[in-house]
Design an enzyme around this catalytic site. Structure first.
Site, mmCIF file in Angstrom:
data_model
loop_
_atom_site.group_PDB
_atom_site.id
_atom_site.type_symbol
_atom_site.label_atom_id
_atom_site.label_comp_id
_atom_site.label_asym_id
_atom_site.label_seq_id
_atom_site.Cartn_x
_atom_site.Cartn_y
_atom_site.Cartn_z
ATOM 1 N N HIS A 1 -1.668 -3.062 -7.077
ATOM 2 C CA HIS A 1 -2.319 -2.710 -5.820
ATOM 3 C C HIS A 1 -3.817 -2.947 -5.921
ATOM 4 O O HIS A 1 -4.534 -2.187 -6.570
ATOM 5 C CB HIS A 1 -2.010 -1.240 -5.485
ATOM 6 C CG HIS A 1 -2.449 -0.831 -4.120
ATOM 7 N ND1 HIS A 1 -2.938 0.413 -3.828
ATOM 8 C CD2 HIS A 1 -2.482 -1.523 -2.956
ATOM 9 C CE1 HIS A 1 -3.252 0.463 -2.546
ATOM 10 N NE2 HIS A 1 -2.980 -0.694 -1.998
ATOM 11 N N ASN B 1 -4.229 5.899 -1.657
ATOM 12 C CA ASN B 1 -3.849 6.085 -0.246
ATOM 13 C C ASN B 1 -3.287 7.471 0.034
ATOM 14 O O ASN B 1 -3.397 7.968 1.154
ATOM 15 C CB ASN B 1 -2.874 5.005 0.204
ATOM 16 C CG ASN B 1 -3.616 3.723 0.513
ATOM 17 O OD1 ASN B 1 -4.740 3.758 1.017
ATOM 18 N ND2 ASN B 1 -3.023 2.593 0.189
ATOM 19 N N GLU C 1 -4.423 -0.445 -8.972
ATOM 20 C CA GLU C 1 -3.407 0.556 -9.320
ATOM 21 C C GLU C 1 -2.176 -0.217 -9.804
ATOM 22 O O GLU C 1 -1.662 -1.072 -9.079
ATOM 23 C CB GLU C 1 -3.025 1.405 -8.099
ATOM 24 C CG GLU C 1 -4.085 2.415 -7.706
ATOM 25 C CD GLU C 1 -3.693 3.235 -6.477
ATOM 26 O OE1 GLU C 1 -3.989 4.431 -6.449
ATOM 27 O OE2 GLU C 1 -3.105 2.669 -5.523
ATOM 28 N N SER D 1 0.831 -1.201 0.000
ATOM 29 C CA SER D 1 0.000 0.000 0.000
ATOM 30 C C SER D 1 0.866 1.251 0.000
ATOM 31 O O SER D 1 0.356 2.339 -0.230
ATOM 32 C CB SER D 1 -0.874 0.020 1.243
ATOM 33 O OG SER D 1 -1.572 -1.184 1.354
HETATM 34 P P1 NAD Z 1 -3.001 -9.735 6.552
HETATM 35 O O1 NAD Z 1 -2.374 -9.478 7.885
HETATM 36 O O2 NAD Z 1 -4.447 -10.088 6.473
HETATM 37 O O3 NAD Z 1 -2.202 -10.937 5.801
HETATM 38 C C1 NAD Z 1 -0.829 -11.010 5.683
HETATM 39 C C2 NAD Z 1 -0.456 -12.483 5.494
HETATM 40 O O4 NAD Z 1 0.933 -12.556 5.132
HETATM 41 C C3 NAD Z 1 -0.636 -13.315 6.769
HETATM 42 O O5 NAD Z 1 -1.379 -14.485 6.471
HETATM 43 C C4 NAD Z 1 0.806 -13.668 7.170
HETATM 44 O O6 NAD Z 1 0.935 -14.949 7.768
HETATM 45 C C5 NAD Z 1 1.502 -13.644 5.827
HETATM 46 N N1 NAD Z 1 2.947 -13.438 5.909
HETATM 47 C C6 NAD Z 1 3.628 -12.572 6.673
HETATM 48 N N2 NAD Z 1 4.958 -12.666 6.432
HETATM 49 C C7 NAD Z 1 5.089 -13.604 5.476
HETATM 50 C C8 NAD Z 1 6.208 -14.140 4.773
HETATM 51 N N3 NAD Z 1 7.451 -13.745 5.033
HETATM 52 N N4 NAD Z 1 5.967 -15.085 3.843
HETATM 53 C C9 NAD Z 1 4.702 -15.485 3.565
HETATM 54 N N5 NAD Z 1 3.616 -15.006 4.190
HETATM 55 C C10 NAD Z 1 3.814 -14.087 5.136
HETATM 56 O O7 NAD Z 1 -2.645 -8.459 5.669
HETATM 57 P P2 NAD Z 1 -3.427 -7.883 4.379
HETATM 58 O O8 NAD Z 1 -4.431 -6.899 4.824
HETATM 59 O O9 NAD Z 1 -3.841 -9.020 3.508
HETATM 60 O O10 NAD Z 1 -2.268 -7.036 3.673
HETATM 61 C C11 NAD Z 1 -1.269 -7.668 2.894
HETATM 62 C C12 NAD Z 1 -0.597 -6.636 2.001
HETATM 63 O O11 NAD Z 1 -1.599 -6.014 1.170
HETATM 64 C C13 NAD Z 1 0.114 -5.503 2.739
HETATM 65 O O12 NAD Z 1 1.244 -5.131 2.007
HETATM 66 C C14 NAD Z 1 -0.916 -4.396 2.716
HETATM 67 O O13 NAD Z 1 -0.344 -3.116 2.825
HETATM 68 C C15 NAD Z 1 -1.535 -4.610 1.353
HETATM 69 N N6 NAD Z 1 -2.892 -4.071 1.170
HETATM 70 C C16 NAD Z 1 -3.817 -4.164 2.181
HETATM 71 C C17 NAD Z 1 -5.088 -3.642 1.984
HETATM 72 C C18 NAD Z 1 -6.130 -3.736 3.058
HETATM 73 O O14 NAD Z 1 -7.158 -3.058 2.951
HETATM 74 N N7 NAD Z 1 -5.949 -4.571 4.085
HETATM 75 C C19 NAD Z 1 -5.422 -3.052 0.757
HETATM 76 C C20 NAD Z 1 -4.467 -3.012 -0.262
HETATM 77 C C21 NAD Z 1 -3.201 -3.517 -0.034
#
Ligand code: NAD
Length: 283
Positions: A139, A189, A151, A118
């Protein structure tokens, strides 16, 4: 032609990307650190597709075919079979760069790497690999099956061919693809986070109740949800990390995570995924 997409990180975003990719006909490999994280993603996807079937948005046959196209693994080497990797792990540059470095040694050189970050600059992750020209930001928005936007972030090293390949894949996933700059926060964002932080500051100052803040923006601006609910849905840890990256790059106080957000994260009240954030959620 890319037929297999690997999704690294089976959380909210990764499971959503996997679901959409499988429904769009791609073979999907979902990778996470522990089998229980993969199981949770499988349950979430199965549950959401069951809901689609019960509401006649999807046939049972298409659901079964989509579920059969998704494999789950905790072994990184399985990702070598993918033509595209979508990384959606924790929002931490060091951890993401380590993962991409490891993947670079495993995946064929023609595979495209993308991050769903993000806020982290794409070039910062791309240089952890020997393929910065085949590296970009992809994204997605939460919840991925519902939100229509991607994005596409081109770093200064991303090739035209990679951009064209990713646009085509984004469209196959049924999304509208906009090109965003490789600058902290991209487009959405950069505009959204200061707004969410202002709402948190308003609440923190006890200027209004959480319900009144959310209702004001829902009904006054026709937003589908208010800013505090939206923060809970994004995940308060994710939101705080995004703010830290934006503030670290732009040095504008409006991007700094408000103290209340930090306290909630420290308390483990990470939002909807944790059952509690600004609001409480049933199991
Ligand atoms: P989340 O906490 O729901 O999931 C993250 C997952 O990654 C977890 O299952 C964790 O076990 C896993 N993980 C962590 N380290 C790891 C590694 N080294 N190898 C493999 N797996 C690993 O988080 P999320 O909300 O799904 O966000 C994930 C990414 O997407 C982030 O970069 C976030 O900024 C981005 N993002 C989030 C949103 C949102 O609204 N939540 C929107 C767009 C982008």
């Amino acid at each position: 032609m890319i037929t297999t997409i690997a999704v690294a990180g089976a959380g909210q975003m990764g499971s959503g990307v996997a679901q959409v990719a499988a429904l769009s006909g791609f073979e999907v490999i979902v990778y996470d650190l522990k089998p229980e994280f993969c199981d949770k993603a499988r349950e979430r996807i199965t549950g959401l597709l069951a809901k689609d079937v019960s509401k006649d948005r999807l046939s049972a046959g298409d659901r079964d075919a989509a579920l059969a196209r998704i494999r789950y693994t905790t072994s990184l080497s399985d990702l070598a079979a993918a033509g595209l990797v979508v990384e959606a792990i924790v929002e931490n540059s060091e951890i993401k760069r380590k993962l991409f470095g490891d993947l670079d040694a495993i995946c064929p050189p023609e595979a495209i790497f993308t991050s769903n970050t993000s806020s982290i600059p794409i070039i910062e992750m791309a240089i952890a690999t020997k393929r910065p020209e085949r590296f970009a930001g992809l994204h997605f928005f939460n919840p991925v099956p519902v939100m229509g936007l991607i994005e596409l972030i081109r770093s200064i090293a991303t090739s035209d061919e990679t951009v064209a390949d990713l646009k085509a894949i984004g469209e196959r996933l049924g999304k509208t693809v906009v090109e965003a700059p490789d600058a902290a926060g991209f487009i959405v964002n950069r505009l959204l986070v200061p707004y969410l932080f202002d709402a948190i500051r308003l609440y923190e100052a006890r200027a209004a109740t959480r319900e009144d803040i959310d209702n004001a923006m829902r009904l006054g601006c026709n937003h589908p949800m208010g800013p505090l609910t939206l923060s809970d849905f994004i995940g308060l840890d994710t939101l705080a990390s995004i703010g830290e990256v934006l503030y670290g790059e732009l040095f504008e106080p409006r991007f700094a995570p408000p103290p209340l957000l930090r306290r909630l994260v420290q308390a483990g009240r990470l939002g909807k995924k944790a059952g509690r954030g600004f609001y409480e959620y049933g199991k």
